[in-house]
Write an enzyme that holds these catalytic residues in place. Structure first.
Site, PDB file in Angstrom:
ATOM      1  N   CYS A  64       0.832  -1.201   0.000  1.00  0.00           N
ATOM      2  CA  CYS A  64       0.000   0.000   0.000  1.00  0.00           C
ATOM      3  C   CYS A  64       0.874   1.262   0.000  1.00  0.00           C
ATOM      4  O   CYS A  64       1.470   1.609  -1.009  1.00  0.00           O
ATOM      5  CB  CYS A  64      -0.963  -0.033   1.183  1.00  0.00           C
ATOM      6  SG  CYS A  64      -2.321   1.148   1.055  1.00  0.00           S
ATOM      7  N   HIS A 108      -3.624  -4.946   0.467  1.00  0.00           N
ATOM      8  CA  HIS A 108      -3.095  -5.535   1.705  1.00  0.00           C
ATOM      9  C   HIS A 108      -3.242  -7.057   1.661  1.00  0.00           C
ATOM     10  O   HIS A 108      -4.228  -7.612   2.172  1.00  0.00           O
ATOM     11  CB  HIS A 108      -3.849  -4.986   2.920  1.00  0.00           C
ATOM     12  CG  HIS A 108      -3.529  -3.565   3.240  1.00  0.00           C
ATOM     13  ND1 HIS A 108      -2.555  -3.204   4.146  1.00  0.00           N
ATOM     14  CD2 HIS A 108      -4.052  -2.404   2.756  1.00  0.00           C
ATOM     15  CE1 HIS A 108      -2.495  -1.878   4.216  1.00  0.00           C
ATOM     16  NE2 HIS A 108      -3.387  -1.375   3.381  1.00  0.00           N
ATOM     17  N   GLU A 120      -1.846  -9.250   3.382  1.00  0.00           N
ATOM     18  CA  GLU A 120      -1.754  -9.882   4.704  1.00  0.00           C
ATOM     19  C   GLU A 120      -3.126 -10.230   5.279  1.00  0.00           C
ATOM     20  O   GLU A 120      -3.257 -11.159   6.090  1.00  0.00           O
ATOM     21  CB  GLU A 120      -0.992  -8.986   5.690  1.00  0.00           C
ATOM     22  CG  GLU A 120      -1.675  -7.688   6.086  1.00  0.00           C
ATOM     23  CD  GLU A 120      -1.342  -6.513   5.188  1.00  0.00           C
ATOM     24  OE1 GLU A 120      -1.440  -5.354   5.645  1.00  0.00           O
ATOM     25  OE2 GLU A 120      -0.990  -6.748   4.019  1.00  0.00           O
TER      26      GLU A 120
END
Length: 538
Positions: free
Chosen positions: A380, A513, A515
């Site tokens: 990001c 993102h 994750e």
């Protein structure tokens, strides 16, 4: 009809209600039941989206674009169930909804009160969209005794009566401290916490006792006696070496068995703990390890990058090695120190963030990774910093920057004003900060034969976003001439989603993102590839 499990906490916060809820969800799910997890947060923010990571830890984003509590990340990682907007609510959102209805005359002139209007709205949230679930686990944020949580506690008390006590179970998680000076385990804090809960009309059915060492039977009997809970329902949870031992630990202590016994439900199949045993074995016993540097503004608070930490661990699991996280504060990262601080790392990661503070340290670290062929991942804001670094040092645009940092003539990063989602034009704003970003899951088209397409093994991907600013697509051609490839674009080709370097062993920036979608039993391919590249770095 769904059966409801309410998880409250006592004595101190951050005991692990989220992990306990997530572990129980996995155990019930493994037994063949359909489970839903929800979080009720007592703070007055509408959502955590505008809260500093130093205050609240990370903001977890769902596929449908909700900015939620980080516990929903635990729920997803343990259960594999993708959370929704309807799985997290705050006091702020509850009161906001009630007041909006009042302004429109929705209460027909009645006096609007905490009981019944606020509590009814909470009960509506708990019950909404649960018809197909076997179990709904609701975690109440904060601890019993907090003023903020009183409406939630009253609501779940009423809810238990509404659905019948045979369909609602109360679990209370407390701390059983060990006093080193006197070599004693103390049950009194648990007794007082349960007394407080009972004064609010709730008798816990199961007590989970968190302790740093095993709780002797005589102490558990004492808790059973004074808290009016059967001894088999006094469950101990001793500190584990890794959170991924939690499902194993709770199953060993018969938590899931006691829950099913309470509801008089027969198990559908045996619990499968083999995946968790395999994971914990790798984490605790593998001798191979690598160092990964995380360079950001919020490194002093571990929960600020919770999903990121876990995703890197998952990448290590996939590659059968341990990942040591070297946390570096970008604000205090001097150019002269970079070589020394990054000398022993095998990979560099710049996480998401907002604002100009600490950016120069990040940019210099990216330059070091690029020039020294160190595997790099920018997420990001980290991708945006990689673009600025490349523009300054390779394209010779010395004043290249982001319009987020102030007005400029060379904004390679700019505020988006509109974008497409689901065929509709969405618009951004720089006035209201809450919920106005590009949020949730968006599709990206990957460049054919690019390294990223080989990593994902796909032509299209869907990943979760949380940001206002975008890489300026008008620079695409000049960047690619110098070797920075825009290898992932939005379907309309207006928004750069992924950048990679042509002449670098492993260098990526992603606007999303990844994750948030990584799970211990299904590591995200990007993190698996990143750790593999770091493992091979010399």
């Amino acid at each position: 009809m769904a059966r409801y499990i309410f998880v409250t906490g006592g004595v101190v916060s951050s005991l692990g209600k989220g992990l306990s809820s997530a572990s129980l969800a996995y155990l019930l799910q493994s037994r063949g039941f359909k489970v839903r997890l929800r979080k009720l947060d007592p703070y007055l923010n509408v959502d955590p989206g505008t809260m500093s990571p130093f205050q609240h830890g990370e903001v977890f984003v769902t596929d449908d674009g909700a900015e939620t509590d980080l516990d929903l990340g635990h729920y997803e990682r343990f259960s594999g169930i993708s959370a929704k907007k309807t799985d997290n609510i705050t006091s702020g959102k509850i009161y906001s909804d009630v007041l909006k209805k009042e302004r429109k005359g929705g209460y027909l002139g009645k006096t609007v009160q905490v009981i019944p209007h606020i509590t009814n709205r909470i009960k509506d949230f708990i019950k909404n969209d649960t018809a197909k679930e076997d179990f709904v686990i609701c975690e109440i944020g904060g601890i019993i005794g907090d003023i903020e949580s009183l409406p939630f506690v009253e609501a779940i008390r009423q809810f238990s009566n509404d659905v019948g006590k045979k369909n609602a179970l109360f679990i209370h998680l407390t701390l059983v401290p060990y006093l080193k000076a006197s070599d004693e385990i103390k049950t009194k804090p648990t007794q007082h916490s349960v007394k407080e809960l009972r004064s609010l009309g709730i008798q816990p059915d199961i007590i989970i006792c968190r302790s740093e060492r095993s709780i002797p039977l005589e102490h558990r009997k004492k808790i059973s006696l004074f808290c009016n809970v059967d001894i088999e329902n006094v469950i101990q949870t001793v500190d584990v070496k890794t959170i991924y031992e939690a499902p194993i630990s709770f199953n060993r202590e018969n938590l899931d068995t006691q829950v099913l016994k309470y509801f008089n439900v027969k198990t559908k199949k045996k619990v499968n703990l083999k995946p968790w045993k395999k994971i914990t074995k790798i984490i605790l016993h593998t001798k191979k390890s690598i160092n990964i540097a995380i360079i950001g503004k919020y490194v002093n608070l571990k929960d600020a990058y919770k999903s990121l930490d876990e995703a890197l661990t998952h990448g290590g699991i996939k590659n059968n090695l341990k990942v040591n996280l070297i946390r570096i504060d970008s604000e205090n990262l001097e150019i002269s120190e970079i070589k020394h601080k990054l000398k022993r790392v095998s990979g560099i990661l710049i996480p998401g963030g907002f604002g100009k503070r600490g950016t120069e340290g990040k940019i210099e670290a990216i330059k070091y990774a690029r020039n020294n062929n160190i595997p790099f991942l920018g997420i990001c804001f980290g991708m945006q910093m990689a673009v600025i670094e490349f523009a300054r040092n390779e394209l010779r645009i010395k004043k290249a920057t982001s319009s987020e940092f102030g007005s400029t003539q060379t904004s390679v990063i700019g505020l988006m004003t509109e974008w497409i989602k689901g065929g509709k034009v969405m618009t951004g704003t720089d006035k209201d900060l809450g919920g106005t970003m590009r949020l949730g899951s968006y599709e990206a088209i990957l460049l054919k034969n690019s390294l990223i397409s080989r990593i994902y093994k796909s032509k299209k991907i869907n990943e979760r976003h949380r940001h206002r600013y975008e890489v300026n697509i008008n620079y695409k051609e000049v960047f690619e001439k110098k070797g920075m490839i825009f290898s992932g674009l939005s379907p309309d080709k207006k928004l750069p989603e992924i950048i990679e370097l042509k002449d670098h062993p492993w260098f990526f920036g992603v606007q999303f993102h990844p994750e948030f979608k990584s799970r211990p039993l299904a590591p995200h391919p990007l993190f698996s590839s990143f750790i593999k590249a770091a493992k091979n770095h010399k």
